[in-house]
Design a protein around this motif. Sequence first.
Motif, short mmCIF file in Angstrom:
data_model
loop_
_atom_site.label_atom_id
_atom_site.label_comp_id
_atom_site.label_asym_id
_atom_site.label_seq_id
_atom_site.Cartn_x
_atom_site.Cartn_y
_atom_site.Cartn_z
N ILE A 184 0.86 -1.18 0.00
CA ILE A 184 0.00 0.00 0.00
C ILE A 184 0.89 1.23 0.00
CG2 ILE A 184 -1.51 1.42 1.44
CD1 ILE A 184 -3.06 -1.06 2.13
N ILE A 185 0.62 2.12 -0.98
CA ILE A 185 1.29 3.41 -1.01
C ILE A 185 0.24 4.51 -0.88
CG2 ILE A 185 3.20 2.55 -2.41
CD1 ILE A 185 1.93 4.02 -4.82
N SER A 186 0.67 5.69 -0.57
CA SER A 186 -0.22 6.85 -0.52
C SER A 186 0.65 8.08 -0.48
CB SER A 186 -1.12 6.79 0.72
OG SER A 186 -2.08 7.83 0.71
N ASN A 187 0.13 9.18 -1.01
CA ASN A 187 0.95 10.38 -1.16
C ASN A 187 0.19 11.58 -0.61
OD1 ASN A 187 2.90 12.22 -1.90
ND2 ASN A 187 3.11 11.45 -3.99
N CYS A 188 0.40 11.85 0.68
CA CYS A 188 -0.17 13.02 1.33
C CYS A 188 -1.70 12.98 1.31
CB CYS A 188 0.33 14.30 0.68
SG CYS A 188 0.12 15.78 1.70
N VAL A 189 -2.28 11.82 1.64
CA VAL A 189 -3.73 11.67 1.61
C VAL A 189 -4.27 11.21 2.96
CG1 VAL A 189 -5.65 10.34 0.62
CG2 VAL A 189 -3.86 11.25 -0.87
N ILE A 190 -3.58 10.31 3.64
CA ILE A 190 -4.10 9.77 4.90
C ILE A 190 -4.33 10.89 5.91
CG2 ILE A 190 -3.57 8.29 6.88
CD1 ILE A 190 -2.17 6.40 4.90
N ASN A 191 -3.50 11.93 5.88
CA ASN A 191 -3.69 13.05 6.82
C ASN A 191 -5.00 13.79 6.59
OD1 ASN A 191 -3.12 15.82 5.32
ND2 ASN A 191 -1.72 14.31 4.46
N LEU A 192 -5.61 13.62 5.40
CA LEU A 192 -6.87 14.29 5.10
C LEU A 192 -8.08 13.58 5.69
CD1 LEU A 192 -6.22 15.12 1.33
CD2 LEU A 192 -6.03 16.68 3.27
N SER A 193 -7.91 12.33 6.10
CA SER A 193 -9.04 11.57 6.62
C SER A 193 -9.39 12.00 8.04
CB SER A 193 -8.71 10.07 6.62
OG SER A 193 -9.71 9.34 7.30
N ALA A 194 -10.68 12.03 8.33
CA ALA A 194 -11.13 12.34 9.69
C ALA A 194 -11.03 11.13 10.60
CB ALA A 194 -12.56 12.86 9.66
N ASP A 195 -10.88 9.92 10.02
CA ASP A 195 -10.81 8.69 10.82
C ASP A 195 -9.58 7.88 10.39
OD1 ASP A 195 -11.23 6.45 12.36
OD2 ASP A 195 -13.28 6.10 11.68
N LYS A 196 -8.43 8.37 10.78
CA LYS A 196 -7.18 7.73 10.37
C LYS A 196 -7.02 6.33 10.97
CE LYS A 196 -5.14 12.33 9.99
NZ LYS A 196 -6.40 13.03 10.31
N ARG A 197 -7.57 6.12 12.15
CA ARG A 197 -7.52 4.80 12.77
C ARG A 197 -8.17 3.76 11.85
NH1 ARG A 197 -6.95 3.45 18.12
NH2 ARG A 197 -7.27 5.66 18.68
N GLN A 198 -9.33 4.11 11.28
CA GLN A 198 -10.03 3.20 10.38
C GLN A 198 -9.27 2.99 9.08
OE1 GLN A 198 -12.37 1.17 10.80
NE2 GLN A 198 -12.88 0.58 8.69
N VAL A 199 -8.63 4.05 8.58
CA VAL A 199 -7.83 3.92 7.35
C VAL A 199 -6.73 2.88 7.56
CG1 VAL A 199 -6.25 5.10 5.78
CG2 VAL A 199 -8.29 6.27 6.61
N LEU A 200 -6.05 2.95 8.70
CA LEU A 200 -4.94 2.03 8.96
C LEU A 200 -5.44 0.61 9.19
CD1 LEU A 200 -2.68 4.33 11.16
CD2 LEU A 200 -2.62 3.96 8.70
N ARG A 201 -6.62 0.47 9.81
CA ARG A 201 -7.21 -0.86 9.95
C ARG A 201 -7.51 -1.47 8.59
NH1 ARG A 201 -11.69 0.87 14.47
NH2 ARG A 201 -10.41 0.64 16.36
#
Length: 312
Positions: A184-201
Amino acid sequence: MNTIPQNDEQLRQEVSAKYARAALQVLGTPAEHAPSCCGPDCCEPSEKIAIQPVQTSSSCCVSTCCSSITDQGDPITTDLYTQMELGGIPIAAALASLGCGNPTALAELKPGETILDLGSGGGIDVLLSARRVGPTGFAYGLDMTDPMLELAKHNQKDAGIENVQFLKGIIEAIPLPDNSVNVIISNCVINLSADKRQVLREAHRVLTPGGRFAVSDIVVQGDLPPAIRRDMESWAGCMAGALEEDTYRSLLQAAGFIDIEVEVTRRYSLADIASNGINATIASLSPEERTSVDGRFISAFIRARKPEEQEV
């Protein structure tokens, strides 16, 4: 100053709208009722493409044309890709690059691997990944914004790359089965999520055992002044949504990841932060708050690994 919506869905819509305007500008389609990042003399898309094609990274959700025309690139998004990389993809993919790093260069992708890019935008990292994994590999791009998906598919067609699929969805609910991607890659996007815990899960869920998490993101070292956290422009500009480094590590660990590393790739001064569209917010800070912010924002390459089954 625009304040961040308290409702997660409203926040998602606000962020999507800003990225849609960026994509529409590259596509040459005016966004209804949306002010342009450039003034009335801003050049047309065909003219933009002809000017300095190897320096076309744009401001993170602030401008997709002005930096490439004036050669005064945004401190977060400029100089992320080599001329060789940019020379192998459609120029429109570079014009829509809204990232803060180059995860494809740092993720050590191998031929035959399956890659997922969270928040794939105009497709630059997906297309670069597809070339790196070769015809036996595959690259997925996931994005929630229709104009970005349209632009990405247009870029895929222009590049003639077949081992790619762009998916519509949100990174908090990845539309792929368990254990289905190697990296999994991502480029300056995860910080935009309001629920980062769920993104990582979700990232952990879709990775194969032994799969790698290798993303570029904005991280803050220390606490942020409340005014920056509340500013919608700084959120969509990759600032207010940034996790504190220790929090990022803790959330990755809670999601089940191991071998967690945070590597600083860029560090931003107060002037860099102000130039990213939040000058008014910075001006409102007290001298003590300005000092606390200076040098605390970083671009980081964040690595982690899903354990092998025997390691669990």
